[in-house]
Motif scaffolding. Sequence first.
Motif, PDB file in Angstrom:
ATOM      1  N   LEU A  34       0.839  -1.205   0.000  1.00 24.62           N
ATOM      2  CA  LEU A  34       0.000   0.000   0.000  1.00 24.62           C
ATOM      3  C   LEU A  34       0.872   1.252   0.000  1.00 24.62           C
ATOM      4  O   LEU A  34       0.580   2.230  -0.702  1.00 24.62           O
ATOM      5  CB  LEU A  34      -0.928  -0.004   1.215  1.00 24.62           C
ATOM      6  CG  LEU A  34      -2.086  -1.002   1.205  1.00 24.62           C
ATOM      7  CD1 LEU A  34      -2.839  -0.956   2.532  1.00 24.62           C
ATOM      8  CD2 LEU A  34      -3.048  -0.711   0.057  1.00 24.62           C
ATOM      9  N   ASP A  38       1.420   3.921  -3.100  1.00 26.93           N
ATOM     10  CA  ASP A  38       0.772   5.148  -2.630  1.00 26.93           C
ATOM     11  C   ASP A  38      -0.742   4.973  -2.464  1.00 26.93           C
ATOM     12  O   ASP A  38      -1.539   5.771  -2.966  1.00 26.93           O
ATOM     13  CB  ASP A  38       1.063   6.297  -3.610  1.00 26.93           C
ATOM     14  CG  ASP A  38       0.820   7.662  -2.976  1.00 26.93           C
ATOM     15  OD1 ASP A  38       0.816   7.740  -1.731  1.00 26.93           O
ATOM     16  OD2 ASP A  38       0.610   8.634  -3.727  1.00 26.93           O
ATOM     17  N   PHE A  39      -1.128   3.917  -1.748  1.00 27.77           N
ATOM     18  CA  PHE A  39      -2.551   3.689  -1.466  1.00 27.77           C
ATOM     19  C   PHE A  39      -2.834   3.654   0.034  1.00 27.77           C
ATOM     20  O   PHE A  39      -3.916   3.247   0.445  1.00 27.77           O
ATOM     21  CB  PHE A  39      -2.997   2.356  -2.078  1.00 27.77           C
ATOM     22  CG  PHE A  39      -3.267   2.420  -3.557  1.00 27.77           C
ATOM     23  CD1 PHE A  39      -4.522   2.770  -4.037  1.00 27.77           C
ATOM     24  CD2 PHE A  39      -2.267   2.145  -4.471  1.00 27.77           C
ATOM     25  CE1 PHE A  39      -4.771   2.833  -5.395  1.00 27.77           C
ATOM     26  CE2 PHE A  39      -2.503   2.194  -5.837  1.00 27.77           C
ATOM     27  CZ  PHE A  39      -3.761   2.547  -6.301  1.00 27.77           C
ATOM     28  N   THR A  41      -3.361   6.025   2.102  1.00 31.84           N
ATOM     29  CA  THR A  41      -4.274   7.052   2.634  1.00 31.84           C
ATOM     30  C   THR A  41      -5.489   7.265   1.738  1.00 31.84           C
ATOM     31  O   THR A  41      -6.208   8.248   1.907  1.00 31.84           O
ATOM     32  CB  THR A  41      -3.524   8.384   2.798  1.00 31.84           C
ATOM     33  OG1 THR A  41      -2.974   8.791   1.530  1.00 31.84           O
ATOM     34  CG2 THR A  41      -2.406   8.241   3.813  1.00 31.84           C
ATOM     35  N   VAL A  42      -5.745   6.355   0.789  1.00 29.31           N
ATOM     36  CA  VAL A  42      -6.865   6.550  -0.130  1.00 29.31           C
ATOM     37  C   VAL A  42      -8.169   6.114   0.519  1.00 29.31           C
ATOM     38  O   VAL A  42      -8.186   5.430   1.544  1.00 29.31           O
ATOM     39  CB  VAL A  42      -6.642   5.753  -1.441  1.00 29.31           C
ATOM     40  CG1 VAL A  42      -5.401   6.235  -2.144  1.00 29.31           C
ATOM     41  CG2 VAL A  42      -6.566   4.257  -1.149  1.00 29.31           C
ATOM     42  N   THR A  44     -11.345   3.921   1.148  1.00 30.60           N
ATOM     43  CA  THR A  44     -11.498   2.473   1.092  1.00 30.60           C
ATOM     44  C   THR A  44     -12.794   2.078   0.381  1.00 30.60           C
ATOM     45  O   THR A  44     -13.685   2.902   0.172  1.00 30.60           O
ATOM     46  CB  THR A  44     -11.504   1.863   2.505  1.00 30.60           C
ATOM     47  OG1 THR A  44     -12.623   2.386   3.236  1.00 30.60           O
ATOM     48  CG2 THR A  44     -10.215   2.206   3.226  1.00 30.60           C
ATOM     49  N   HIS A 106      -8.026   0.812 -13.163  1.00 31.84           N
ATOM     50  CA  HIS A 106      -9.035   1.220 -12.174  1.00 31.84           C
ATOM     51  C   HIS A 106      -9.478   0.016 -11.351  1.00 31.84           C
ATOM     52  O   HIS A 106      -9.679   0.125 -10.128  1.00 31.84           O
ATOM     53  CB  HIS A 106     -10.234   1.847 -12.884  1.00 31.84           C
ATOM     54  CG  HIS A 106     -11.386   2.143 -11.968  1.00 31.84           C
ATOM     55  ND1 HIS A 106     -11.387   3.209 -11.100  1.00 31.84           N
ATOM     56  CD2 HIS A 106     -12.575   1.480 -11.773  1.00 31.84           C
ATOM     57  CE1 HIS A 106     -12.526   3.212 -10.413  1.00 31.84           C
ATOM     58  NE2 HIS A 106     -13.259   2.179 -10.805  1.00 31.84           N
ATOM     59  N   LYS A 109      -6.736  -0.825  -8.883  1.00 31.98           N
ATOM     60  CA  LYS A 109      -6.720   0.160  -7.808  1.00 31.98           C
ATOM     61  C   LYS A 109      -7.846  -0.100  -6.814  1.00 31.98           C
ATOM     62  O   LYS A 109      -7.690   0.145  -5.606  1.00 31.98           O
ATOM     63  CB  LYS A 109      -6.851   1.569  -8.390  1.00 31.98           C
ATOM     64  CG  LYS A 109      -5.605   2.058  -9.117  1.00 31.98           C
ATOM     65  CD  LYS A 109      -5.793   3.479  -9.631  1.00 31.98           C
ATOM     66  CE  LYS A 109      -4.533   3.998 -10.292  1.00 31.98           C
ATOM     67  NZ  LYS A 109      -4.710   5.393 -10.800  1.00 31.98           N
ATOM     68  N   PHE A 112      -6.662  -2.540  -4.281  1.00 36.97           N
ATOM     69  CA  PHE A 112      -5.800  -1.900  -3.291  1.00 36.97           C
ATOM     70  C   PHE A 112      -6.619  -1.078  -2.298  1.00 36.97           C
ATOM     71  O   PHE A 112      -6.306  -1.055  -1.098  1.00 36.97           O
ATOM     72  CB  PHE A 112      -4.768  -1.015  -3.992  1.00 36.97           C
ATOM     73  CG  PHE A 112      -3.557  -1.761  -4.465  1.00 36.97           C
ATOM     74  CD1 PHE A 112      -2.441  -1.901  -3.646  1.00 36.97           C
ATOM     75  CD2 PHE A 112      -3.521  -2.331  -5.724  1.00 36.97           C
ATOM     76  CE1 PHE A 112      -1.314  -2.594  -4.070  1.00 36.97           C
ATOM     77  CE2 PHE A 112      -2.400  -3.028  -6.167  1.00 36.97           C
ATOM     78  CZ  PHE A 112      -1.296  -3.160  -5.329  1.00 36.97           C
ATOM     79  N   ARG A 113      -7.647  -0.415  -2.778  1.00 33.96           N
ATOM     80  CA  ARG A 113      -8.522   0.348  -1.876  1.00 33.96           C
ATOM     81  C   ARG A 113      -9.233  -0.581  -0.908  1.00 33.96           C
ATOM     82  O   ARG A 113      -9.437  -0.257   0.264  1.00 33.96           O
ATOM     83  CB  ARG A 113      -9.520   1.162  -2.692  1.00 33.96           C
ATOM     84  CG  ARG A 113      -8.911   2.338  -3.452  1.00 33.96           C
ATOM     85  CD  ARG A 113      -9.910   2.933  -4.430  1.00 33.96           C
ATOM     86  NE  ARG A 113     -11.160   3.269  -3.788  1.00 33.96           N
ATOM     87  CZ  ARG A 113     -12.331   3.395  -4.426  1.00 33.96           C
ATOM     88  NH1 ARG A 113     -12.385   3.190  -5.722  1.00 33.96           N
ATOM     89  NH2 ARG A 113     -13.410   3.707  -3.755  1.00 33.96           N
ATOM     90  N   ASN A 116      -6.794  -1.622   1.736  1.00 32.18           N
ATOM     91  CA  ASN A 116      -6.547  -0.546   2.686  1.00 32.18           C
ATOM     92  C   ASN A 116      -7.568  -0.565   3.822  1.00 32.18           C
ATOM     93  O   ASN A 116      -7.251  -0.187   4.952  1.00 32.18           O
ATOM     94  CB  ASN A 116      -6.588   0.804   1.975  1.00 32.18           C
ATOM     95  CG  ASN A 116      -6.094   1.935   2.848  1.00 32.18           C
ATOM     96  OD1 ASN A 116      -5.199   1.747   3.675  1.00 32.18           O
ATOM     97  ND2 ASN A 116      -6.677   3.114   2.689  1.00 32.18           N
TER      98      ASN A 116
END
Length: 238
Positions: A34, A38-39, A41-42, A44, A106, A109, A112-113, A116
């Motif tokens: 993460l 750079d994931f 702080t995205v 969730t 997308h 990503k 990854f979200r 997180n």
Amino acid sequence: MSSMGELTFFLGLQVQQKEDVIFINKDKYVAEILKMFDFATVKTTSTPMEPNKALVKDEEADSVDVHLYRSMIGSLMYLTASRPDITFAVCACARFQVTPKTSHLHAVKMIFRYLNGQSKLGLWYPRDSPFDLEAFSDSDYAGASLDRKSTTRGCQFLGKRLISWQCKKQTIVENSTIEAEYVAAVNCYGQVLWIQNQMLDYGFNFMNTKIYIDNESTICIVKNPFLSFPWISVSCTI
């Protein structure tokens, strides 16, 4: 090998052992990837992929960095060793590594979200649980948008303990849901047979294992005396 005490870490797997349970996860590895992409702080999401929305070639969309896409997929594939909840989504995205598009990136990503928000999930092995081998088989008929092939899915439990799971695209195009479900059942049976033989080495006899299938026609084919599996009993769950 030299004794290093109680097992706590093995090939990236974190092992927490208590009197009544063993918990295996990779939350440290999740935190690393993460941060790497750079994931950390995205925002969730509650699911690893959008429901009822299959990935397509999307040839008109813009292309994305192939090296970045493959790096993200590779990181996620390694994580599936302890996270069956993302296995299907990761395998679906992995099919587009040759020419990934913005829609595919997308989808990656989104995984990854999801991680997180669910970074600490793992495999839970309680001590006080029945020690019966059970298996579940299913198929996603013609779910692959590229070639209309089906996806075999299955998992095997010892009581409440998940010990094996599969998610793999079938090698040929099936003509019906029944055929796809039967191929998935055969694949699941092969895995069960391997587990049965392994457990015999430890003195456990699981030669009457239940495989749960949710297609009645497939169950009828499996129970056909000319096609039946001698060490398997089949149950129907709709």
